[in-house]
Design a protein around this motif. Structure first.
Motif, PDB file in Angstrom:
ATOM      1  N   THR A 269      -3.572  -3.152 -11.101  1.00 16.76           N
ATOM      2  CA  THR A 269      -1.980  -2.994 -11.250  1.00 16.76           C
ATOM      3  C   THR A 269      -1.225  -3.288 -10.098  1.00 16.76           C
ATOM      4  N   LEU A 270      -0.268  -4.073 -10.228  1.00 13.20           N
ATOM      5  CA  LEU A 270       0.698  -4.191  -9.119  1.00 13.20           C
ATOM      6  C   LEU A 270       1.866  -3.204  -9.413  1.00 13.20           C
ATOM      7  N   ALA A 271       2.031  -2.144  -8.700  1.00 14.16           N
ATOM      8  CA  ALA A 271       2.896  -0.900  -9.001  1.00 14.16           C
ATOM      9  C   ALA A 271       4.391  -1.377  -8.748  1.00 14.16           C
ATOM     10  N   GLU A 272       5.188  -0.599  -9.588  1.00 18.28           N
ATOM     11  CA  GLU A 272       6.647  -0.748  -9.396  1.00 18.28           C
ATOM     12  C   GLU A 272       7.038  -0.902  -8.167  1.00 18.28           C
ATOM     13  N   GLY A 273       7.822  -1.891  -7.773  1.00 21.10           N
ATOM     14  CA  GLY A 273       8.484  -2.104  -6.744  1.00 21.10           C
ATOM     15  C   GLY A 273       7.845  -2.307  -5.494  1.00 21.10           C
ATOM     16  N   LEU A 274       6.450  -2.789  -5.761  1.00 16.87           N
ATOM     17  CA  LEU A 274       5.322  -2.792  -4.658  1.00 16.87           C
ATOM     18  C   LEU A 274       5.875  -3.680  -3.496  1.00 16.87           C
ATOM     19  N   PHE A 275       6.705  -4.791  -3.649  1.00 16.43           N
ATOM     20  CA  PHE A 275       7.035  -5.765  -2.802  1.00 16.43           C
ATOM     21  C   PHE A 275       8.690  -5.935  -2.766  1.00 16.43           C
ATOM     22  N   HIS A 276       9.352  -4.624  -3.295  1.00 17.55           N
ATOM     23  CA  HIS A 276      10.849  -4.786  -3.514  1.00 17.55           C
ATOM     24  C   HIS A 276      11.718  -5.228  -2.274  1.00 17.55           C
ATOM     25  N   TYR A 277      12.323  -6.165  -2.363  1.00 21.63           N
ATOM     26  CA  TYR A 277      13.084  -6.332  -0.963  1.00 21.63           C
ATOM     27  C   TYR A 277      12.217  -6.860   0.352  1.00 21.63           C
ATOM     28  N   CYS A 278      11.062  -7.488  -0.078  1.00 22.84           N
ATOM     29  CA  CYS A 278      10.483  -8.144   1.112  1.00 22.84           C
ATOM     30  C   CYS A 278      11.016  -9.612   1.075  1.00 22.84           C
ATOM     31  N   THR A 279      12.022  -9.655   1.900  1.00 23.12           N
ATOM     32  CA  THR A 279      13.002 -10.937   1.618  1.00 23.12           C
ATOM     33  C   THR A 279      12.366 -12.209   2.245  1.00 23.12           C
ATOM     34  N   ARG A 280      11.286 -11.993   3.131  1.00 23.91           N
ATOM     35  CA  ARG A 280      10.804 -13.511   3.636  1.00 23.91           C
ATOM     36  C   ARG A 280       9.515 -13.620   3.197  1.00 23.91           C
ATOM     37  N   LEU A 281       9.216 -13.110   2.121  1.00 21.70           N
ATOM     38  CA  LEU A 281       8.009 -13.261   1.181  1.00 21.70           C
ATOM     39  C   LEU A 281       8.067 -14.448   0.608  1.00 21.70           C
ATOM     40  N   VAL A 282       7.213 -15.594   1.007  1.00 23.09           N
ATOM     41  CA  VAL A 282       7.439 -16.868   0.370  1.00 23.09           C
ATOM     42  C   VAL A 282       6.443 -17.400  -0.811  1.00 23.09           C
ATOM     43  N   ARG A 283       5.162 -16.790  -0.712  1.00 17.06           N
ATOM     44  CA  ARG A 283       4.285 -17.166  -1.893  1.00 17.06           C
ATOM     45  C   ARG A 283       3.147 -15.970  -1.764  1.00 17.06           C
TER      46      ARG A 283
ATOM     47  N   VAL B 234      -6.128  -8.125 -11.749  1.00 18.29           N
ATOM     48  CA  VAL B 234      -4.728  -7.481 -11.896  1.00 18.29           C
ATOM     49  C   VAL B 234      -4.498  -7.932 -13.626  1.00 18.29           C
ATOM     50  N   VAL B 235      -4.352  -6.943 -14.241  1.00 22.86           N
ATOM     51  CA  VAL B 235      -3.714  -7.098 -15.796  1.00 22.86           C
ATOM     52  C   VAL B 235      -2.246  -6.649 -16.059  1.00 22.86           C
ATOM     53  N   SER B 236      -1.696  -6.061 -15.039  1.00 26.73           N
ATOM     54  CA  SER B 236      -0.203  -5.551 -15.211  1.00 26.73           C
ATOM     55  C   SER B 236       0.648  -5.680 -13.894  1.00 26.73           C
ATOM     56  N   ILE B 237       1.728  -6.144 -14.124  1.00 26.46           N
ATOM     57  CA  ILE B 237       2.588  -6.065 -12.829  1.00 26.46           C
ATOM     58  C   ILE B 237       3.846  -5.333 -13.112  1.00 26.46           C
ATOM     59  N   GLY B 238       4.141  -4.424 -12.497  1.00 21.90           N
ATOM     60  CA  GLY B 238       5.234  -3.224 -12.690  1.00 21.90           C
ATOM     61  C   GLY B 238       6.643  -3.830 -12.458  1.00 21.90           C
ATOM     62  N   SER B 239       7.542  -3.107 -13.210  1.00 20.53           N
ATOM     63  CA  SER B 239       9.042  -3.590 -12.902  1.00 20.53           C
ATOM     64  C   SER B 239       9.358  -3.350 -11.366  1.00 20.53           C
ATOM     65  N   ARG B 240      10.292  -4.415 -11.103  1.00 20.87           N
ATOM     66  CA  ARG B 240      10.742  -4.608  -9.962  1.00 20.87           C
ATOM     67  C   ARG B 240       9.584  -4.845  -8.669  1.00 20.87           C
ATOM     68  N   ALA B 241       8.499  -5.370  -9.052  1.00 20.94           N
ATOM     69  CA  ALA B 241       7.420  -5.638  -8.057  1.00 20.94           C
ATOM     70  C   ALA B 241       7.922  -6.615  -7.057  1.00 20.94           C
ATOM     71  N   PHE B 242       8.679  -7.521  -7.364  1.00 23.95           N
ATOM     72  CA  PHE B 242       9.156  -8.514  -6.531  1.00 23.95           C
ATOM     73  C   PHE B 242      10.841  -8.801  -6.664  1.00 23.95           C
ATOM     74  N   TYR B 243      11.212  -7.350  -6.777  1.00 23.69           N
ATOM     75  CA  TYR B 243      12.848  -7.466  -6.899  1.00 23.69           C
ATOM     76  C   TYR B 243      13.384  -7.655  -5.405  1.00 23.69           C
ATOM     77  N   GLY B 244      14.217  -8.836  -5.323  1.00 23.31           N
ATOM     78  CA  GLY B 244      14.832  -8.986  -4.267  1.00 23.31           C
ATOM     79  C   GLY B 244      14.127  -9.902  -3.151  1.00 23.31           C
ATOM     80  N   CYS B 245      13.055 -10.315  -3.613  1.00 26.47           N
ATOM     81  CA  CYS B 245      12.279 -11.339  -2.880  1.00 26.47           C
ATOM     82  C   CYS B 245      12.774 -13.027  -2.846  1.00 26.47           C
TER      83      CYS B 245
END
Length: 244
Positions: free
Chosen positions: A117-131, A138-149
């Motif tokens: 699982t990729l937990a909720e908000g795991l990379f929340h606002y990692c603003t320079r993450l490109v890829r 992994v079978v599930s991606i939590g809410s907001r895992a990549f929010y703000g990326c």
């Protein structure tokens, strides 16, 4: 290790932390907002890193994690704003909510191949993450895992992922356009309040409305997003793979 306010070695203020071999756990809040740290090296004896262990260590640029680490708790490295890269050893099975959120310099991420699982908000606002490439475990991606990326341009999501967000899943089919070597899963995100109750890889009949929305599955661009009106169990298709 427990809460540290200042670290000295031979009278010199310590900025590079090498955790001694033999330490098994780094406790909750152990280095909370300890802004003097610039690098951290964690040995294979450490099995768990607690909640907020390095939260707000804004000058850490480098973190080395060793095989043997199993658990990283929530917000463990959140707000480490100078951290540029992180590689999770394959021994890591559990990473908590917001563990790397607001790491605004983070550009490179390598995930463990044993995470489910990729937990909720795991990379929340990692603003320079490109890829990022999500492993097939992994079978599930939590809410907001990549929010703000906002810089995220490429995300590889394997066929194993069936749930995205706490109220969404992916509906689709395996398709083949030429030969067996090019079979891949094609689908669209579907918002559904009971998504977590669905069995992975199950067959369903879906009645839904469709809209164009920005979604990280489409690298932040507009794409089709379904909102389920009803979801019912269905019999498998005669042919598992759709052919075009």
């Amino acid at each position: 290790l427990t809460l540290a306010n200042a670290l000295y070695l031979n009278g010199e203020l310590l900025t590079e932390l090498k955790v001694p071999h033999g330490v098994k756990t780094i406790s909750t809040n152990a280095f909370y907002q300890y802004t003097r740290l610039t690098s951290v090296s964690i040995p294979s004896s450490v099995k768990a890193i607690g909640n907020n262990a390095f939260y707000g260590c804004t000058n850490i640029e480098r973190i080395e994690l060793s095989e043997g680490l199993n658990t990283i708790a929530g917000s463990a490295f959140s707000n480490c704003t100078s951290l540029e890269a992180i590689a999770l050893p394959n021994s890591v099975e559990s990473v908590g909510r917001y563990a790397f959120s607001q790491c605004s310099s983070l550009e490179s991420v390598k995930l463990s191949e044993n995470m489910k699982t990729l937990a909720e908000g795991l990379f929340h606002y990692c603003t320079r993450l490109v890829r990022i490439v999500i492993p097939e475990s992994v079978v599930s991606i939590g809410s907001r895992a990549f929010y703000g990326c906002y810089a995220l341009r490429s995300i590889t999501i394997p066929q194993s992922v069936t749930t995205i967000g706490e109220n969404a899943f992916v509906i689709g089919r395996h398709v083949m356009t030429c030969c067996a070597d090019d079979i891949q899963f094609c689908g669209v995100p579907c918002i559904y309040p009971d998504a977590e109750k669905l069995e992975p890889r199950s067959w369903v009949d879906v009645v839904a409305t469709i809209s164009a929305e920005k979604h990280y599955l489409y690298n932040g661009e507009l794409g089709p997003v379904l909102t389920a009106v009803s979801v019912k169990n269905a019999q498998p298709a005669r042919e598992e793979v759709a052919v075009f």
